[in-house]
Design an enzyme around this catalytic site. Structure first.
Site, short mmCIF file in Angstrom:
data_model
loop_
_atom_site.label_atom_id
_atom_site.label_comp_id
_atom_site.label_asym_id
_atom_site.label_seq_id
_atom_site.Cartn_x
_atom_site.Cartn_y
_atom_site.Cartn_z
N LYS A 45 86.03 18.95 30.26
CA LYS A 45 86.47 19.95 31.22
C LYS A 45 85.25 20.69 31.72
CE LYS A 45 89.30 24.04 31.98
NZ LYS A 45 90.28 25.02 31.44
N PRO A 93 79.68 26.08 34.37
CA PRO A 93 79.39 24.65 34.52
C PRO A 93 78.25 24.17 33.62
CG PRO A 93 79.63 25.72 36.66
CD PRO A 93 79.57 26.81 35.64
N ASN A 94 78.27 22.88 33.31
CA ASN A 94 77.21 22.22 32.55
C ASN A 94 77.02 22.79 31.15
OD1 ASN A 94 76.55 20.58 34.85
ND2 ASN A 94 75.46 22.35 35.69
N ARG A 95 78.09 23.41 30.63
CA ARG A 95 78.07 24.02 29.30
C ARG A 95 77.04 25.15 29.17
NH1 ARG A 95 82.14 21.56 29.51
NH2 ARG A 95 83.04 20.20 27.91
N LEU A 96 76.56 25.68 30.29
CA LEU A 96 75.67 26.84 30.27
C LEU A 96 76.52 28.10 30.39
CD1 LEU A 96 72.73 25.54 32.49
CD2 LEU A 96 72.90 25.59 29.99
#
Length: 215
Positions: free
Chosen positions: A10, A191-194
């Protein structure tokens, strides 16, 4: 058995969490987030929270309870003081609370110390509960081993007869706790797990220190 969940993915893209938009007091941030989620997202029970304790056996244990009030002082919930949870809190009052609201892509993690609230406050909340819930507090010796479901049902029927037309008193083993926070972390999916992670730490019991954590 081998269930590979590696393909579950996700992307979190709904919101952001920036220091310049935050209050110096994390309880004000909690209030803002709680009402935003409650009013704008499809959450069945916004006040559902996970409480983690250290049990008498030395193991951590987590379960979901319902937050019933929050103030500048802390977070209030109600339970059976003689339950496994209550016994754990009696021995070690340091607990962790967490809220996860997936539709909002938000999580809050709270470390704090637990205290019983005043008896008159527990009395007032107990009186506000539906009659069935009041009887349930009398019926259940929460966390005790029982022979079967019928044991509870029979005890409920007996109490319904006993208290028919009468006020139901709050049992002394049932009441409220307040978790006074020492650390509160707000997590906003990005986003991007950041992800955005902002932590407030209580310094000298009076001042909150705000810090950004790496995702």
């Amino acid at each position: 058995m081998n269930s590979d969940l590696g393909k579950y993915r996700k992307s979190y893209e709904k919101q952001q969490l920036l220091e310049e938009n935050l209050s110096d007091n994390p309880m004000e941030v909690f209030q803002k987030w709680f009402h935003e989620v409650d009013n704008n997202f499809n959450v069945a029970e916004t006040n559902a929270m996970t409480i983690s304790t250290i049990g008498l056996d030395g193991f951590p244990k987590s379960r979901v309870v319902l937050l019933k009030q929050f103030t500048y002082e802390g977070f209030i919930f109600y339970t059976n003081y003689n339950s496994e949870k209550g016994k754990a809190i009696s021995k070690n009052p340091h607990v962790c609370l967490s809220f996860f609201w997936p539709d909002a892509e938000r999580q809050i993690i709270i470390k704090g110390k637990t205290e019983k609230i005043a008896e008159n406050l527990s009395d007032g909340y107990f009186e506000s509960r539906p009659r069935g819930s009041q009887l349930g507090a009398l019926v259940s010796n929460q966390s005790d081993v029982i022979a079967n479901r019928e044991e509870l049902e029979e005890k409920l029927k007996s109490l319904e007869i006993e208290f028919e037309g009468k006020e139901i008193p709050r049992p002394k083993h049932w009441g409220g706790y307040i978790v006074k926070p020492q650390e509160i972390e707000f997590w906003q999916g990005r986003p991007n797990r950041l992800h955005d992670r902002i932590r407030y730490r209580l310094d000298d019991e009076y001042f909150w220190i705000m810090e950004r954590l790496s995702s």
